[in-house]
Design an enzyme around this catalytic site. Structure first.
Site, PDB file in Angstrom:
ATOM      1  N   GLY A   1      52.090  21.919  -8.104  1.00  0.00           N
ATOM      2  CA  GLY A   1      51.900  21.466  -6.727  1.00  0.00           C
ATOM      3  C   GLY A   1      52.665  20.181  -6.445  1.00  0.00           C
ATOM      4  O   GLY A   1      53.232  19.582  -7.361  1.00  0.00           O
TER       5      GLY A   1
ATOM      6  N   ASP B   1      43.969  28.902 -14.492  1.00  0.00           N
ATOM      7  CA  ASP B   1      43.269  29.063 -13.224  1.00  0.00           C
ATOM      8  C   ASP B   1      41.990  28.248 -13.375  1.00  0.00           C
ATOM      9  O   ASP B   1      41.086  28.622 -14.124  1.00  0.00           O
ATOM     10  CB  ASP B   1      42.950  30.542 -12.981  1.00  0.00           C
ATOM     11  CG  ASP B   1      42.119  30.759 -11.723  1.00  0.00           C
ATOM     12  OD1 ASP B   1      41.457  29.794 -11.257  1.00  0.00           O
ATOM     13  OD2 ASP B   1      42.122  31.883 -11.210  1.00  0.00           O
TER      14      ASP B   1
ATOM     15  N   TYR C   1      37.158  23.744   4.196  1.00  0.00           N
ATOM     16  CA  TYR C   1      37.959  23.007   3.212  1.00  0.00           C
ATOM     17  C   TYR C   1      37.337  21.627   2.956  1.00  0.00           C
ATOM     18  O   TYR C   1      37.133  21.230   1.803  1.00  0.00           O
ATOM     19  CB  TYR C   1      39.397  22.864   3.721  1.00  0.00           C
ATOM     20  CG  TYR C   1      40.235  21.886   2.932  1.00  0.00           C
ATOM     21  CD1 TYR C   1      40.761  22.209   1.685  1.00  0.00           C
ATOM     22  CD2 TYR C   1      40.512  20.605   3.443  1.00  0.00           C
ATOM     23  CE1 TYR C   1      41.526  21.310   0.965  1.00  0.00           C
ATOM     24  CE2 TYR C   1      41.277  19.691   2.734  1.00  0.00           C
ATOM     25  CZ  TYR C   1      41.787  20.042   1.503  1.00  0.00           C
ATOM     26  OH  TYR C   1      42.545  19.139   0.786  1.00  0.00           O
TER      27      TYR C   1
ATOM     28  N   TRP D   1      47.176  13.558   4.281  1.00  0.00           N
ATOM     29  CA  TRP D   1      48.452  14.007   4.863  1.00  0.00           C
ATOM     30  C   TRP D   1      49.604  13.891   3.851  1.00  0.00           C
ATOM     31  O   TRP D   1      50.612  13.229   4.098  1.00  0.00           O
ATOM     32  CB  TRP D   1      48.768  13.189   6.115  1.00  0.00           C
ATOM     33  CG  TRP D   1      47.795  13.316   7.247  1.00  0.00           C
ATOM     34  CD1 TRP D   1      46.487  13.657   7.208  1.00  0.00           C
ATOM     35  CD2 TRP D   1      48.085  13.067   8.649  1.00  0.00           C
ATOM     36  NE1 TRP D   1      45.944  13.641   8.475  1.00  0.00           N
ATOM     37  CE2 TRP D   1      46.894  13.284   9.369  1.00  0.00           C
ATOM     38  CE3 TRP D   1      49.242  12.670   9.340  1.00  0.00           C
ATOM     39  CZ2 TRP D   1      46.826  13.123  10.762  1.00  0.00           C
ATOM     40  CZ3 TRP D   1      49.163  12.499  10.718  1.00  0.00           C
ATOM     41  CH2 TRP D   1      47.966  12.737  11.414  1.00  0.00           C
TER      42      TRP D   1
HETATM   43  N1  LIG Z   1      48.169  18.249   0.981  1.00  0.00           N
HETATM   44  C1  LIG Z   1      47.489  17.335   1.647  1.00  0.00           C
HETATM   45  O1  LIG Z   1      47.823  16.974   2.782  1.00  0.00           O
HETATM   46  C2  LIG Z   1      46.289  16.675   1.028  1.00  0.00           C
HETATM   47  C3  LIG Z   1      45.584  15.704   1.745  1.00  0.00           C
HETATM   48  C4  LIG Z   1      44.486  15.095   1.153  1.00  0.00           C
HETATM   49  C5  LIG Z   1      44.102  15.449  -0.120  1.00  0.00           C
HETATM   50  N2  LIG Z   1      44.786  16.417  -0.791  1.00  0.00           N
HETATM   51  C6  LIG Z   1      44.331  16.768  -2.127  1.00  0.00           C
HETATM   52  O2  LIG Z   1      45.325  16.357  -3.047  1.00  0.00           O
HETATM   53  C7  LIG Z   1      45.369  17.244  -4.162  1.00  0.00           C
HETATM   54  C8  LIG Z   1      46.787  17.749  -4.383  1.00  0.00           C
HETATM   55  O3  LIG Z   1      47.203  18.484  -3.250  1.00  0.00           O
HETATM   56  P1  LIG Z   1      48.699  18.960  -3.031  1.00  0.00           P
HETATM   57  O4  LIG Z   1      49.107  18.499  -1.683  1.00  0.00           O
HETATM   58  O5  LIG Z   1      49.524  18.612  -4.219  1.00  0.00           O
HETATM   59  O6  LIG Z   1      48.484  20.527  -2.954  1.00  0.00           O
HETATM   60  P2  LIG Z   1      49.460  21.712  -3.400  1.00  0.00           P
HETATM   61  O7  LIG Z   1      50.883  21.304  -3.299  1.00  0.00           O
HETATM   62  O8  LIG Z   1      48.968  22.898  -2.656  1.00  0.00           O
HETATM   63  O9  LIG Z   1      49.115  21.853  -4.935  1.00  0.00           O
HETATM   64  C9  LIG Z   1      47.919  22.384  -5.388  1.00  0.00           C
HETATM   65  C10 LIG Z   1      48.249  23.180  -6.618  1.00  0.00           C
HETATM   66  O10 LIG Z   1      47.042  23.765  -7.120  1.00  0.00           O
HETATM   67  C11 LIG Z   1      47.342  25.092  -7.486  1.00  0.00           C
HETATM   68  N3  LIG Z   1      46.160  25.940  -7.486  1.00  0.00           N
HETATM   69  C12 LIG Z   1      45.556  26.572  -6.452  1.00  0.00           C
HETATM   70  N4  LIG Z   1      44.511  27.278  -6.899  1.00  0.00           N
HETATM   71  C13 LIG Z   1      44.468  27.091  -8.237  1.00  0.00           C
HETATM   72  C14 LIG Z   1      43.640  27.565  -9.270  1.00  0.00           C
HETATM   73  N5  LIG Z   1      42.601  28.383  -9.002  1.00  0.00           N
HETATM   74  N6  LIG Z   1      43.877  27.166 -10.532  1.00  0.00           N
HETATM   75  C15 LIG Z   1      44.909  26.349 -10.810  1.00  0.00           C
HETATM   76  N7  LIG Z   1      45.738  25.874  -9.887  1.00  0.00           N
HETATM   77  C16 LIG Z   1      45.518  26.235  -8.619  1.00  0.00           C
HETATM   78  C17 LIG Z   1      48.353  25.565  -6.479  1.00  0.00           C
HETATM   79  O11 LIG Z   1      49.053  26.677  -6.984  1.00  0.00           O
HETATM   80  P3  LIG Z   1      49.655  27.770  -5.953  1.00  0.00           P
HETATM   81  O12 LIG Z   1      50.639  27.043  -5.119  1.00  0.00           O
HETATM   82  O13 LIG Z   1      50.231  28.781  -6.874  1.00  0.00           O
HETATM   83  O14 LIG Z   1      48.468  28.254  -5.163  1.00  0.00           O
HETATM   84  C18 LIG Z   1      49.229  24.337  -6.333  1.00  0.00           C
HETATM   85  O15 LIG Z   1      50.262  24.321  -7.289  1.00  0.00           O
HETATM   86  C19 LIG Z   1      44.323  18.334  -3.851  1.00  0.00           C
HETATM   87  O16 LIG Z   1      43.106  17.978  -4.434  1.00  0.00           O
HETATM   88  C20 LIG Z   1      44.191  18.265  -2.345  1.00  0.00           C
HETATM   89  O17 LIG Z   1      42.941  18.747  -1.900  1.00  0.00           O
HETATM   90  C21 LIG Z   1      45.879  17.029  -0.247  1.00  0.00           C
END
Ligand SMILES: NC(=O)c1ccc[n+]([C@@H]2O[C@H](COP(=O)([O-])OP(=O)(O)OC[C@H]3O[C@@H](n4cnc5c(N)ncnc54)[C@H](OP(=O)(O)O)[C@@H]3O)[C@@H](O)[C@H]2O)c1
Length: 283
Positions: A23, A47, A127, A149
């Site tokens: 991610g 997973d 979510y 964000w």
């Molecule tokens: N993105 C935002 O704006 C945002 C804002 C606030 C907080 N956060 C938090 O920050 C953290 C990182 O987010 P990010 O932006 O880096 O998200 P991301 O780019 O979507 O990365 C999340 C990763 O987790 C993987 N994943 C999903 N389901 C899984 C599973 N069951 N087992 C193992 N891996 C799994 C995804 O794989 P796939 O791509 O193959 O599904 C992806 O590689 C998360 O906790 C998120 O809730 C994000």
């Protein structure tokens, strides 16, 4: 003679696990801790809703795996919870010090001024609820880093989407009634490193970029930085009509002494575009 273990200038490298390493944040964490022994597990390797594969003893877990499809969670709240609550519990059960990530979407956005750690959550979406329950599943000994964000040079994110649309179109419609702190994953990863290296107290920490803006402001900043001549038409969330409700105001600030301070979100945009080779030539 075994100098390696006694040399005071070369302490033993920590062995740490990064989950969700494919991610956008996972990748940035792997980079920020590249001088340590990093075990990087992407979804195909573990997973997180299932028990972990065999792992050696760990000094630190950086749990970046999550269900991040905010609208998709409305249709499948159980699927989101399996990852965002069950996955956190599985990672915490490894027994090492752990950093878990949470979100500004745990708040309802009615406060009208920046949210600090002691403010009461009230998520508006499936979510947000799953992430709030995930905070609980992390246990008392976790650092719970709430951020917002996120964007970076890889993966699905708003900045990359705008860059693509800005190249294809003369105008994009972007919501202008949600305000938050767009945070560059590289800056966040450095902030996380600061938190754990200083061994700050465990618990909830708000770690987001300086400054705040709306999505429409962010789109304009991307176009300006990238030198794209695309107009932003400012619309409401109701006009966009997404399945999940988002907080209208979710600026995060920390009230805790020693909290990492991140650069301004505009610096994050500039850095991200530099990484993508998309920054405008400036004289
Ligand atoms: N993105 C935002 O704006 C945002 C804002 C606030 C907080 N956060 C938090 O920050 C953290 C990182 O987010 P990010 O932006 O880096 O998200 P991301 O780019 O979507 O990365 C999340 C990763 O987790 C993987 N994943 C999903 N389901 C899984 C599973 N069951 N087992 C193992 N891996 C799994 C995804 O794989 P796939 O791509 O193959 O599904 C992806 O590689 C998360 O906790 C998120 O809730 C994000």
């Amino acid at each position: 003679m075994e100098h390696e273990h006694t040399d005071p200038v070369r302490p033993r490298r920590r062995r740490l696990l990064v989950t969700g390493a494919g991610g956008q944040l996972g990748r940035a964490l792997v980079e920020a801790f590249a001088d340590e022994e990093v075990i990087a597990l992407a979804r195909a390797d573990w997973d997180v809703s299932l028990p972990p594969p065999p792992l050696p003893p760990l000094d630190l877990v950086l749990h970046a795996a999550a269900w991040t499809d905010v609208d998709g969670a409305e249709a499948d709240p159980q699927g989101a919870a399996a990852v965002n609550v069950g996955g956190v519990a599985n990672a915490a059960a490894l027994g090492a010090p752990i950093v878990v990530f949470s979100t500004d979407y745990v708040f309802d956005g009615t406060k009208g001024e920046p949210y600090v750690e002691s403010d009461g959550p009230n998520p508006l979406s499936a979510y947000g609820r799953s992430k709030l329950h995930g905070e609980g599943a992390a246990g008392k000994h976790a650092w719970v880093v709430r951020t917002s964000w996120l964007f970076g040079p890889t993966g699905h994110n708003f900045v990359r989407t705008m860059l693509q649309l800005g190249r294809e179109r003369g105008e994009v419609a972007v919501v202008d009634d949600q305000r938050g702190c767009p945070t560059y994953v590289g800056h966040l990863a450095e902030g996380v490193r600061e938190l754990v290296d200083a061994d700050r107290e465990r618990g909830v920490w708000h770690v987001a970029a300086e400054g705040d803006c709306t999505w429409a402001d962010l789109a304009e900043a991307v176009f300006e930085e990238a030198g794209l001549r695309c107009r932003v038409r400012r619309i409401s969330s109701a006009e966009l009509g997404r399945p999940a409700r988002r907080p209208p105001y979710s600026v995060l600030r920390s009230e805790r002494p020693g909290a990492p301070r991140l650069p301004h979100w505009r610096e994050g945009v500039a850095e991200c575009l530099r990484r993508l080779g998309a920054g405008a030539a400036r004289g």
